[in-house]
Design a protein around this motif. Structure first.
Motif, PDB file in Angstrom:
ATOM      1  N   GLU A  65      10.546  -4.965  12.525  1.00 55.02           N
ATOM      2  CA  GLU A  65       9.415  -5.215  11.305  1.00 55.02           C
ATOM      3  C   GLU A  65       9.986  -6.802  10.654  1.00 55.02           C
ATOM      4  OE1 GLU A  65      12.403  -3.208  12.375  1.00 55.02           O
ATOM      5  OE2 GLU A  65      11.695  -1.298  12.004  1.00 55.02           O
ATOM      6  N   ILE A  72      10.074  -3.519   1.743  1.00 56.08           N
ATOM      7  CA  ILE A  72      10.872  -2.764   2.333  1.00 56.08           C
ATOM      8  C   ILE A  72      11.839  -1.581   2.152  1.00 56.08           C
ATOM      9  CG2 ILE A  72      13.257  -3.659   3.067  1.00 56.08           C
ATOM     10  CD1 ILE A  72      12.160  -6.350   3.008  1.00 56.08           C
ATOM     11  N   LYS A 112      18.163  -3.130   3.923  1.00 58.98           N
ATOM     12  CA  LYS A 112      17.291  -3.674   2.923  1.00 58.98           C
ATOM     13  C   LYS A 112      17.252  -5.210   2.720  1.00 58.98           C
ATOM     14  CE  LYS A 112      17.122  -0.220   0.034  1.00 58.98           C
ATOM     15  NZ  LYS A 112      18.077   0.612   0.640  1.00 58.98           N
ATOM     16  N   ARG A 132      16.135  -4.806  13.880  1.00 56.18           N
ATOM     17  CA  ARG A 132      15.223  -5.252  13.226  1.00 56.18           C
ATOM     18  C   ARG A 132      13.869  -6.498  13.117  1.00 56.18           C
ATOM     19  NH1 ARG A 132      15.406  -0.480  11.221  1.00 56.18           N
ATOM     20  NH2 ARG A 132      17.288   0.030  10.034  1.00 56.18           N
ATOM     21  N   ASP A 133      14.133  -6.209  14.394  1.00 61.39           N
ATOM     22  CA  ASP A 133      12.576  -7.049  15.721  1.00 61.39           C
ATOM     23  C   ASP A 133      11.463  -7.062  14.662  1.00 61.39           C
ATOM     24  OD1 ASP A 133      14.911  -8.687  16.450  1.00 61.39           O
ATOM     25  OD2 ASP A 133      14.910  -8.549  18.401  1.00 61.39           O
ATOM     26  N   MET A 171      18.398  -7.599   4.979  1.00 63.45           N
ATOM     27  CA  MET A 171      16.160  -7.960   5.274  1.00 63.45           C
ATOM     28  C   MET A 171      16.149  -9.660   5.362  1.00 63.45           C
ATOM     29  SD  MET A 171      13.380  -5.340   7.189  1.00 63.45           S
ATOM     30  CE  MET A 171      12.279  -6.666   7.855  1.00 63.45           C
TER      31      MET A 171
END
Length: 187
Positions: free
Chosen positions: A10, A31, A39, A7-8, A42
């Motif tokens: 995003e 998100i 989600k 997820r880097d 993050m």
């Protein structure tokens, strides 16, 4: 730099949006995805990174149990921001709301009639104009809530997190659309 497995990209995009917002160009990050993909994780990492800069995010949590209550997450946040407790007498709650509005340099005389009603507080001391219809009341309420948010933005960069928006009531979503429009040129 924040590392999240897979997820880097995003996360970096969201952090770039935050930098752009800090320069005075309001941004929105949505998100979205299937349940269980991370989600909330993050969001927590993003909020943590922003909090590390000294900014305290405004969190509004939606609930499946409050989907039929208009503006429930907004009401909950407003009460908390004003320091209003359920145990407070109604007049003390009104005083806290008024003091909160004044501390933000918001127009308390304009906001109190609609916000007192929104919080189900006695509003005899804050009468509405006689021509007030439900549609006018809603518009005034949105204007008062937006003024509070904009006052926060004027004090410095702000971030608003609407968690679990899929459970938000339609009025909260409508308000957030208006807030996004109003914050386009705000940090």
């Amino acid at each position: 730099s924040i590392t999240m497995l897979g997820r880097d990209g995003e996360m970096n995009l969201a952090l770039d949006r935050w930098k752009t917002a800090c320069s005075g160009e309001g941004q929105v990050v949505l998100i979205t995805g299937e349940p269980g993909i991370g989600k909330s994780y993050m969001t927590e990492r993003l909020v943590g990174a922003i909090s590390a800069t000294g900014v305290v995010p405004v969190r509004l949590d939606c609930s499946p149990f409050q989907q039929s209550t208009a503006l429930h997450p907004v009401i909950h946040r407003l009460r908390a921001s004003a320091g209003i407790l359920d145990a407070d007498e109604p007049q003390a709650q009104l005083a806290k709301l008024h003091d909160h509005l004044q501390s933000l340099n918001a127009d308390a005389d304009m906001a109190m009639p609609c916000l007192a009603r929104l919080l189900s507080l006695p509003a005899e001391d804050w009468p509405e104009p006689e021509d007030t219809t439900p549609m006018i009341r809603k518009a005034r309420t949105f204007a008062a809530l937006t003024a509070i948010a904009l006052a926060r933005m004027q004090a410095g960069p702000a971030v608003f997190v609407l968690e679990d928006a899929h459970w938000a009531d339609p009025t909260t979503l409508e308000y957030f659309e208006r807030l996004m429009d109003a914050s386009r040129n705000q940090p």
